[in-house]
Design a protein around this motif. Structure first.
Motif, PDB file in Angstrom:
ATOM      1  N   GLU A 131       8.725 -15.260  -1.156  1.00  0.00           N
ATOM      2  CA  GLU A 131       9.728 -16.318  -1.177  1.00  0.00           C
ATOM      3  C   GLU A 131      11.141 -15.761  -1.182  1.00  0.00           C
ATOM      4  OE1 GLU A 131       8.782 -18.369  -4.732  1.00  0.00           O
ATOM      5  OE2 GLU A 131       6.992 -19.352  -3.931  1.00  0.00           O
ATOM      6  N   ARG A 132      11.314 -14.646  -1.853  1.00  0.00           N
ATOM      7  CA  ARG A 132      12.656 -14.117  -2.115  1.00  0.00           C
ATOM      8  C   ARG A 132      13.155 -13.208  -1.003  1.00  0.00           C
ATOM      9  NH1 ARG A 132      17.125 -12.928  -3.270  1.00  0.00           N
ATOM     10  NH2 ARG A 132      18.122 -12.656  -5.298  1.00  0.00           N
ATOM     11  N   TYR A 133      12.237 -12.476  -0.341  1.00  0.00           N
ATOM     12  CA  TYR A 133      12.649 -11.455   0.614  1.00  0.00           C
ATOM     13  C   TYR A 133      11.946 -11.651   1.962  1.00  0.00           C
ATOM     14  CZ  TYR A 133      13.881  -9.216  -3.827  1.00  0.00           C
ATOM     15  OH  TYR A 133      14.377  -8.950  -5.067  1.00  0.00           O
ATOM     16  N   PRO A 134      12.571 -11.166   3.051  1.00  0.00           N
ATOM     17  CA  PRO A 134      11.954 -11.293   4.383  1.00  0.00           C
ATOM     18  C   PRO A 134      10.915 -10.208   4.625  1.00  0.00           C
ATOM     19  CG  PRO A 134      14.103 -10.257   4.587  1.00  0.00           C
ATOM     20  CD  PRO A 134      13.945 -10.619   3.128  1.00  0.00           C
ATOM     21  N   LEU A 135       9.840 -10.258   3.857  1.00  0.00           N
ATOM     22  CA  LEU A 135       8.756  -9.293   3.985  1.00  0.00           C
ATOM     23  C   LEU A 135       7.617  -9.897   4.800  1.00  0.00           C
ATOM     24  CD1 LEU A 135       8.629  -8.114   0.255  1.00  0.00           C
ATOM     25  CD2 LEU A 135       9.493  -6.766   2.187  1.00  0.00           C
ATOM     26  N   ALA A 136       6.995  -9.102   5.643  1.00  0.00           N
ATOM     27  CA  ALA A 136       5.818  -9.564   6.371  1.00  0.00           C
ATOM     28  C   ALA A 136       4.653  -9.697   5.395  1.00  0.00           C
ATOM     29  CB  ALA A 136       5.471  -8.579   7.477  1.00  0.00           C
ATOM     30  N   PRO A 137       3.985 -10.860   5.365  1.00  0.00           N
ATOM     31  CA  PRO A 137       2.886 -11.043   4.401  1.00  0.00           C
ATOM     32  C   PRO A 137       1.825  -9.951   4.474  1.00  0.00           C
ATOM     33  CG  PRO A 137       3.470 -13.134   5.398  1.00  0.00           C
ATOM     34  CD  PRO A 137       4.254 -12.085   6.133  1.00  0.00           C
ATOM     35  N   GLY A 138       1.565  -9.436   5.663  1.00  0.00           N
ATOM     36  CA  GLY A 138       0.556  -8.405   5.803  1.00  0.00           C
ATOM     37  C   GLY A 138       0.934  -7.081   5.170  1.00  0.00           C
ATOM     38  N   ARG A 139       2.210  -6.909   4.827  1.00  0.00           N
ATOM     39  CA  ARG A 139       2.663  -5.672   4.196  1.00  0.00           C
ATOM     40  C   ARG A 139       2.610  -5.747   2.679  1.00  0.00           C
ATOM     41  NH1 ARG A 139       8.380  -5.068   5.282  1.00  0.00           N
ATOM     42  NH2 ARG A 139       8.155  -3.224   3.946  1.00  0.00           N
ATOM     43  N   VAL A 140       2.281  -6.924   2.127  1.00  0.00           N
ATOM     44  CA  VAL A 140       2.331  -7.100   0.667  1.00  0.00           C
ATOM     45  C   VAL A 140       0.916  -7.350   0.158  1.00  0.00           C
ATOM     46  CG1 VAL A 140       3.396  -8.308  -1.256  1.00  0.00           C
ATOM     47  CG2 VAL A 140       4.645  -8.074   0.909  1.00  0.00           C
ATOM     48  N   ALA A 141       0.365  -6.371  -0.520  1.00  0.00           N
ATOM     49  CA  ALA A 141      -0.984  -6.466  -1.081  1.00  0.00           C
ATOM     50  C   ALA A 141      -0.902  -6.801  -2.569  1.00  0.00           C
ATOM     51  CB  ALA A 141      -1.729  -5.155  -0.877  1.00  0.00           C
ATOM     52  N   VAL A 142      -2.053  -7.118  -3.148  1.00  0.00           N
ATOM     53  CA  VAL A 142      -2.139  -7.438  -4.580  1.00  0.00           C
ATOM     54  C   VAL A 142      -3.237  -6.597  -5.206  1.00  0.00           C
ATOM     55  CG1 VAL A 142      -2.514  -9.240  -6.301  1.00  0.00           C
ATOM     56  CG2 VAL A 142      -1.396  -9.808  -4.141  1.00  0.00           C
ATOM     57  N   ALA A 143      -2.898  -5.987  -6.342  1.00  0.00           N
ATOM     58  CA  ALA A 143      -3.889  -5.245  -7.128  1.00  0.00           C
ATOM     59  C   ALA A 143      -3.679  -5.597  -8.591  1.00  0.00           C
ATOM     60  CB  ALA A 143      -3.756  -3.743  -6.895  1.00  0.00           C
ATOM     61  N   PRO A 144      -4.259  -6.710  -9.058  1.00  0.00           N
ATOM     62  CA  PRO A 144      -4.048  -7.124 -10.449  1.00  0.00           C
ATOM     63  C   PRO A 144      -4.616  -6.119 -11.438  1.00  0.00           C
ATOM     64  CG  PRO A 144      -4.979  -8.911  -9.134  1.00  0.00           C
ATOM     65  CD  PRO A 144      -5.099  -7.664  -8.325  1.00  0.00           C
ATOM     66  N   PRO A 145      -4.071  -6.068 -12.634  1.00  0.00           N
ATOM     67  CA  PRO A 145      -4.591  -5.145 -13.649  1.00  0.00           C
ATOM     68  C   PRO A 145      -6.043  -5.454 -13.993  1.00  0.00           C
ATOM     69  CG  PRO A 145      -2.448  -6.021 -14.307  1.00  0.00           C
ATOM     70  CD  PRO A 145      -2.894  -6.810 -13.120  1.00  0.00           C
ATOM     71  N   GLY A 146      -6.759  -4.423 -14.378  1.00  0.00           N
ATOM     72  CA  GLY A 146      -8.090  -4.606 -14.939  1.00  0.00           C
ATOM     73  C   GLY A 146      -8.013  -4.643 -16.453  1.00  0.00           C
ATOM     74  N   VAL A 147      -9.166  -4.624 -17.065  1.00  0.00           N
ATOM     75  CA  VAL A 147      -9.224  -4.588 -18.530  1.00  0.00           C
ATOM     76  C   VAL A 147     -10.483  -3.842 -18.936  1.00  0.00           C
ATOM     77  CG1 VAL A 147     -10.474  -6.782 -18.763  1.00  0.00           C
ATOM     78  CG2 VAL A 147      -8.971  -5.997 -20.622  1.00  0.00           C
TER      79      VAL A 147
END
Length: 345
Positions: A131-147
Motif C-alpha cells: 500500500e505504501r510503496y510502488p513494489l511489485a507484489p511478486g517481489r514481496v514474500a512473507v515468512a511469518p515467525p514460528g514458535v
C-alpha cells in the motif's frame, strides 16, 4: 552449496536486549545453516535504525567487500534507513531486505527499491508495504515467525496471574495497561512486566509514577529483560498474556503464550488479530480491544477476572489454537524459497 551473507544488528545475541526481531534473525540464521546453506553473518554495531556517519561508512565497506552476485539478506532495521549506502551495490549484489516493522518514510521507499526481493514477517506487513510503496507484489514474500512447542500452562482457578512481555516503551502501551489495572484494582490479580527498561527511561519513570499513585507497586512487577528458562517459567506461570501495543506487525509473544495454551488480551491493531487467530472451531483464544483505550482494556480484564465461564472458554480455545501453530522450520523454508528466487533473478 547455496550461500547467503546476512547483515544483522550488532545486538542480536545480547540477552540484555531481547526483541522479537533479534529472536527471528537468530532462528532463521541457524535454520538456514541447518538446511545446508553457508550462512555468513555480519553483525553491524551501532544505533540502528538511526546510524551515524561511521556506521554508514562501515556498512558501505562491508557491502563493498562482498563478491559480485552474492546474495545478501539485510535486516530491515539496518537497511531501511540507508538507501544511499545500498544504491552503489544494488546492481552487483542480490539484496534481500527482511522487514519486521515498516518505517514508512521516503528513505525506506528508496531502500526497498534497491532490493531484488523483500521478505515481510507478516501478511499485515506485506499489505502495508504494498500500500505504501510502488513494489511489485511478486517481489514481496512473507515468512511469518514460528514458535517452539512448549508444555501447556496449568493456569490458576481465579485467572489472576497476568503477564505482559515487551520492552517498556510508549508503542507497547504500558501506560494504557497501568491505567486499566488501576480501574480493576479491587479485583484479585498480579501482573509481571517482562522486558527491557532502558529503551525509554523517561517513559518508564512516568509509568512507575502512575503505578505508585494508583497504589499498585506491590502488584505490578517491572522485572526487566528475561530470556531462556526464566522467560519460559514466566509463561508457564501465567493465566493471561496482556499485549496493549499501539502498533504491532505480528506479536511473537502472542504465539509464545498460545504455544502454552495461555489466552491473550491484545489490542486490535496491525497484525495482532491475525496472530491471535482462531481455534479450529472458530473461537478466538483471547480478547481484542481497541488500541490506546484503558477503559476497554479494563473492561476486558474485568470480564476475564470475574467470569469463570469466559475463562474456561478462552482457555479451551487457546489449547486448541496451540495445536495449529507452525514451527520455525516452516519460516526457514519460506525464507529459503525467497532467497533462492532472488539468487535466480
Amino acid at each position: 552449496m547455496t550461500a547467503v551473507h546476512v547483515v544483522l544488528p550488532g545486538d542480536i545475541d545480547d540477552p540484555a536486549n531481547p526483541s522479537g526481531g533479534n529472536a527471528y534473525d537468530r532462528h532463521v540464521c541457524d535454520g538456514l545453516a541447518g538446511l545446508g546453506w553457508t550462512v555468513r553473518e555480519h553483525q553491524v554495531p551501532g544505533g540502528w535504525p538511526r546510524p551515524g556517519p561511521p556506521e554508514r561508512a562501515a556498512l558501505g565497506a562491508l557491502l563493498g567487500g562482498l563478491p559480485d552476485g552474492a546474495t545478501v539478506l539485510l535486516d530491515g532495521l539496518v537497511a531501511s534507513t540507508v538507501p544511499g549506502v545500498l544504491v552503489p551495490h544494488a546492481a552487483r549484489l542480490r539484496l534481500v531486505v527482511l522487514v519486521h516493522l515498516p518505517i514508512e518514510d521516503d528513505a525506506e521507499r528508496r531502500a526497498l527499491a534497491t532490493a531484488t526481493a523483500v521478505v515481510a514477517t507478516s501478511e499485515w506487513t506485506r499489505r502495508r508495504l504494498l500500500e505504501r510503496y510502488p513494489l511489485a507484489p511478486g517481489r514481496v514474500a512473507v515468512a511469518p515467525p514460528g514458535v517452539e512447542p512448549a508444555p501447556a500452562a496449568p493456569g490458576t482457578p481465579g485467572g489472576g496471574r497476568l503477564l505482559c512481555v515487551a520492552a517498556v516503551t510508549p508503542v507497547k502501551g504500558h501506560d494504557v495497561l497501568a491505567d486499566a489495572l488501576a480501574e480493576v484494582a479491587e479485583l484479585g490479580w498480579t501482573c509481571d512486566w517482562i522486558g527491557p527498561l532502558d529503551r525509554d527511561p523517561a517513559f518508564v519513570d512516568r509509568v512507575r509514577r502512575r503505578l505508585t499513585d494508583a497504589g499498585l507497586t506491590a502488584r505490578v512487577r517491572l522485572v526487566g529483560a528475561r530470556s531462556g528458562a526464566d522467560l519460559a517459567d514466566a509463561y508457564a506461570a501465567a493465566d493471561l498474556l496482556v499485549q496493549p501495543s499501539r502498533r504491532e506487525t505480528y506479536g511473537m509473544v502472542v504465539t509464545e503464550a498460545l504455544a502454552r495454551g495461555v489466552p491473550v488480551l491484545a489490542a486490535d491493531t496491525g497484525g495482532l488479530p491475525a496472530t491471535l487467530g482462531h481455534a479450529p472451531g472458530g473461537d478466538r483464544p483471547g480478547l481484542l480491544v481497541p488500541p490506546d483505550d484503558p477503559g476497554a482494556t479494563a473492561a476486558a480484564l474485568r470480564r476475564w477476572l470475574t467470569d469463570p465461564g469466559l475463562r474456561d472458554r478462552l482457555r479451551r480455545a487457546a489449547r486448541q489454537r496451540r495445536d495449529t501453530l507452525t514451527g520455525w522450520p516452516v519460516t526457514v523454508d519460506r525464507l529459503a524459497t525467497a532467497l533462492k528466487e532472488a539468487t535466480a533473478a
